[in-house]
Design a protein around this motif. Structure first.
Motif, PDB file in Angstrom:
ATOM      1  N   GLN A   1      11.260  19.487  10.632  1.00  0.00           N
ATOM      2  CA  GLN A   1      10.157  18.533  10.773  1.00  0.00           C
ATOM      3  C   GLN A   1      10.055  17.627   9.550  1.00  0.00           C
ATOM      4  O   GLN A   1       9.778  16.443   9.671  1.00  0.00           O
ATOM      5  CB  GLN A   1       8.836  19.280  10.984  1.00  0.00           C
ATOM      6  N   LEU A   2      10.282  18.203   8.372  1.00  0.00           N
ATOM      7  CA  LEU A   2      10.240  17.386   7.158  1.00  0.00           C
ATOM      8  C   LEU A   2      11.374  16.355   7.157  1.00  0.00           C
ATOM      9  O   LEU A   2      11.196  15.214   6.743  1.00  0.00           O
ATOM     10  CB  LEU A   2      10.319  18.277   5.911  1.00  0.00           C
ATOM     11  N   ARG A   3      12.555  16.781   7.663  1.00  0.00           N
ATOM     12  CA  ARG A   3      13.679  15.842   7.730  1.00  0.00           C
ATOM     13  C   ARG A   3      13.367  14.682   8.677  1.00  0.00           C
ATOM     14  O   ARG A   3      13.700  13.532   8.405  1.00  0.00           O
ATOM     15  CB  ARG A   3      14.955  16.567   8.167  1.00  0.00           C
ATOM     16  N   GLN A   4      12.698  15.022   9.786  1.00  0.00           N
ATOM     17  CA  GLN A   4      12.253  13.991  10.736  1.00  0.00           C
ATOM     18  C   GLN A   4      11.334  12.991  10.054  1.00  0.00           C
ATOM     19  O   GLN A   4      11.481  11.786  10.206  1.00  0.00           O
ATOM     20  CB  GLN A   4      11.450  14.645  11.879  1.00  0.00           C
ATOM     21  N   ILE A   5      10.349  13.548   9.325  1.00  0.00           N
ATOM     22  CA  ILE A   5       9.409  12.688   8.614  1.00  0.00           C
ATOM     23  C   ILE A   5      10.172  11.777   7.654  1.00  0.00           C
ATOM     24  O   ILE A   5       9.948  10.573   7.603  1.00  0.00           O
ATOM     25  CB  ILE A   5       8.381  13.544   7.820  1.00  0.00           C
ATOM     26  N   ASN A   6      11.109  12.372   6.926  1.00  0.00           N
ATOM     27  CA  ASN A   6      11.874  11.622   5.932  1.00  0.00           C
ATOM     28  C   ASN A   6      12.598  10.426   6.561  1.00  0.00           C
ATOM     29  O   ASN A   6      12.639   9.347   5.992  1.00  0.00           O
ATOM     30  CB  ASN A   6      12.879  12.550   5.249  1.00  0.00           C
ATOM     31  N   ARG A   7      13.148  10.653   7.759  1.00  0.00           N
ATOM     32  CA  ARG A   7      13.866   9.573   8.450  1.00  0.00           C
ATOM     33  C   ARG A   7      12.935   8.443   8.864  1.00  0.00           C
ATOM     34  O   ARG A   7      13.387   7.329   9.062  1.00  0.00           O
ATOM     35  CB  ARG A   7      14.568  10.136   9.700  1.00  0.00           C
ATOM     36  N   HIS A   8      11.651   8.775   9.040  1.00  0.00           N
ATOM     37  CA  HIS A   8      10.719   7.754   9.528  1.00  0.00           C
ATOM     38  C   HIS A   8       9.836   7.145   8.430  1.00  0.00           C
ATOM     39  O   HIS A   8       8.886   6.438   8.727  1.00  0.00           O
ATOM     40  CB  HIS A   8       9.831   8.344  10.631  1.00  0.00           C
ATOM     41  N   LEU A   9      10.155   7.454   7.180  1.00  0.00           N
ATOM     42  CA  LEU A   9       9.381   6.827   6.100  1.00  0.00           C
ATOM     43  C   LEU A   9       9.734   5.342   6.034  1.00  0.00           C
ATOM     44  O   LEU A   9      10.886   4.960   6.245  1.00  0.00           O
ATOM     45  CB  LEU A   9       9.682   7.497   4.756  1.00  0.00           C
ATOM     46  N   VAL A  10       8.722   4.535   5.758  1.00  0.00           N
ATOM     47  CA  VAL A  10       8.948   3.085   5.713  1.00  0.00           C
ATOM     48  C   VAL A  10       8.435   2.510   4.389  1.00  0.00           C
ATOM     49  O   VAL A  10       7.660   3.140   3.676  1.00  0.00           O
ATOM     50  CB  VAL A  10       8.230   2.362   6.875  1.00  0.00           C
ATOM     51  N   GLU A  11       8.889   1.310   4.096  1.00  0.00           N
ATOM     52  CA  GLU A  11       8.442   0.546   2.933  1.00  0.00           C
ATOM     53  C   GLU A  11       6.929   0.332   3.011  1.00  0.00           C
ATOM     54  O   GLU A  11       6.425  -0.070   4.055  1.00  0.00           O
ATOM     55  CB  GLU A  11       9.143  -0.811   3.015  1.00  0.00           C
ATOM     56  N   LEU A  12       6.220   0.625   1.931  1.00  0.00           N
ATOM     57  CA  LEU A  12       4.762   0.463   1.958  1.00  0.00           C
ATOM     58  C   LEU A  12       4.301  -0.538   0.898  1.00  0.00           C
ATOM     59  O   LEU A  12       4.893  -0.606  -0.176  1.00  0.00           O
ATOM     60  CB  LEU A  12       4.066   1.796   1.676  1.00  0.00           C
ATOM     61  N   PRO A  13       3.222  -1.276   1.209  1.00  0.00           N
ATOM     62  CA  PRO A  13       2.635  -2.135   0.181  1.00  0.00           C
ATOM     63  C   PRO A  13       1.804  -1.306  -0.792  1.00  0.00           C
ATOM     64  O   PRO A  13       1.456  -0.163  -0.505  1.00  0.00           O
ATOM     65  CB  PRO A  13       1.731  -3.069   0.987  1.00  0.00           C
ATOM     66  N   CYS A  14       1.470  -1.864  -1.937  1.00  0.00           N
ATOM     67  CA  CYS A  14       0.594  -1.196  -2.892  1.00  0.00           C
ATOM     68  C   CYS A  14      -0.794  -1.023  -2.258  1.00  0.00           C
ATOM     69  O   CYS A  14      -1.365  -1.985  -1.764  1.00  0.00           O
ATOM     70  CB  CYS A  14       0.502  -2.050  -4.155  1.00  0.00           C
ATOM     71  N   PRO A  15      -1.341   0.213  -2.251  1.00  0.00           N
ATOM     72  CA  PRO A  15      -2.666   0.425  -1.656  1.00  0.00           C
ATOM     73  C   PRO A  15      -3.771  -0.287  -2.429  1.00  0.00           C
ATOM     74  O   PRO A  15      -4.855  -0.511  -1.893  1.00  0.00           O
ATOM     75  CB  PRO A  15      -2.869   1.943  -1.745  1.00  0.00           C
ATOM     76  N   GLY A  16      -3.496  -0.661  -3.678  1.00  0.00           N
ATOM     77  CA  GLY A  16      -4.511  -1.324  -4.484  1.00  0.00           C
ATOM     78  C   GLY A  16      -4.609  -2.819  -4.188  1.00  0.00           C
ATOM     79  O   GLY A  16      -5.690  -3.343  -3.960  1.00  0.00           O
ATOM     80  N   CYS A  17      -3.464  -3.503  -4.158  1.00  0.00           N
ATOM     81  CA  CYS A  17      -3.507  -4.969  -4.067  1.00  0.00           C
ATOM     82  C   CYS A  17      -2.755  -5.518  -2.862  1.00  0.00           C
ATOM     83  O   CYS A  17      -2.789  -6.720  -2.608  1.00  0.00           O
ATOM     84  CB  CYS A  17      -2.947  -5.582  -5.351  1.00  0.00           C
ATOM     85  N   GLY A  18      -2.029  -4.649  -2.127  1.00  0.00           N
ATOM     86  CA  GLY A  18      -1.357  -5.101  -0.909  1.00  0.00           C
ATOM     87  C   GLY A  18      -0.002  -5.767  -1.134  1.00  0.00           C
ATOM     88  O   GLY A  18       0.664  -6.176  -0.180  1.00  0.00           O
TER      89      GLY A  18
END
Ligand SMILES: [Zn+2]
Length: 310
Positions: free
Chosen positions: A8-25
């Motif tokens: 399940q963790l490997r699945q999650i790892n495959r679906h991680l995506v680029e994220l903006p900064c939660p502070g300023c976007g």
């Protein structure tokens, strides 16, 4: 069981995506460390734009729903065994006493991310007239609702634009919640609209700027999107209608480097001037010094062993 957890963790790892900064976007990360305590490639980074430390890769949408629904309770052992439960009750009592010493008797409280419900339970025992918790996590909420008998005082929801309350709380608390949120600034802005204008907002977060040698690698966690220090938390507060009245960081507190801020609504609509964040090089060096990936106490080997045992 352990095998399916790894899968399940490997699945999650495959679906991680680029994220903006939660502070300023913004999307402008400077990499500090690649992998979290579960071996997920989260790219812990400093935002070049606002200085917040955050995960530049992470969960979104379905991946996040699946993670919090299926994996999080297992990884975090929620609900804890009855043998471990006393600790949560003592922490709640300690928090209540610390907070009351600063804010006095508030009579109404909203606890966002109410968890097992112990803090609300203490508020109820101290004759709060209105108390409400929001807790999307099923096992934690069941404990609050059924075992502690908080019933309809704990709602199965997150804070969002639609959240409405039957009272304007004098005290709003977020204990180790803000760092999980995709848009922490929006949450603060929503709280500013819901709470009593004379009230208090009390937030606890892990302080990345503190010393946390015992946490080591376990500090880096896919569900923790933001890694605040006093300056970056203050900047977020002031951008969203609050000012920080006082700060507390007890030695041997609730969590290694636990930071608590007592904030109030700003009188003016214009954000106050935010403090400068620590330099990116300083914070990076500070983090790298403490992660200690090879430590037998809290390095990768230990994390793998703990996962295998879950
Ligand atoms: Zn930023």
């Amino acid at each position: 069981m352990a095998f399916s957890l790894f899968n399940q963790l490997r699945q999650i790892n495959r679906h991680l995506v680029e994220l903006p900064c939660p502070g300023c976007g913004q999307y402008d990360p400077q990499l500090i460390w690649r992998y979290d305590r579960y071996f997920l490639r989260v790219n812990l980074s400093t935002c070049r734009h606002c200085g917040l430390v955050y995960l530049a890769r992470g969960m979104k949408g379905d991946t996040q729903t699946r993670f919090y629904g299926q994996l999080y309770p297992r990884l975090m052992r929620q609900p804890p065994t009855s043998k471990a439960m006393w600790n949560y009750r003592l922490i709640a009592g300690y928090r209540f006493s610390e907070i009351s010493a600063v804010v006095g008797q508030c009579k109404s409280v909203l606890d966002i991310g109410a968890g097992l419900g112990f803090f609300l339970d203490v508020c109820r025992a101290h004759s709060y007239e209105h108390y409400m918790g929001l807790e999307p996590g099923g096992p934690q909420r069941d404990h609050a609702v059924q075992v502690l008998g908080l019933g309809e005082h704990v709602r199965p929801e997150e804070l969002d634009e639609q959240t409405q309350l039957p009272f304007a709380p004098r005290l709003v608390t977020l204990f180790h919640v803000l760092e999980h949120l995709q848009e922490p600034g929006k949450a603060l802005a929503r709280i500013a609209k819901l709470m009593d204008p004379q009230g208090w907002l009390v937030i606890e977060v892990p302080n990345i700027g503190a010393d946390w040698p015992e946490l080591g690698l376990s500090q880096v966690h896919v569900s923790h999107r933001s890694y605040f220090c006093q300056q970056t938390l203050e900047a977020l507060l002031s951008a969203n209608g609050f000012y920080a009245q006082s700060w507390r960081q007890e030695a041997h507190g609730i969590y290694e480097g636990n930071l608590r801020v007592y904030a109030r609504l700003s009188a003016s609509a214009t954000p106050t001037v935010a403090p400068l964040p620590p330099s990116a090089d300083d914070i990076r060096a500070h983090i790298l010094k403490q992660i200690r990936p090879l430590s037998l106490r809290n390095g990768y080997l230990r994390m793998a062993w703990r996962l295998a045992r879950l």
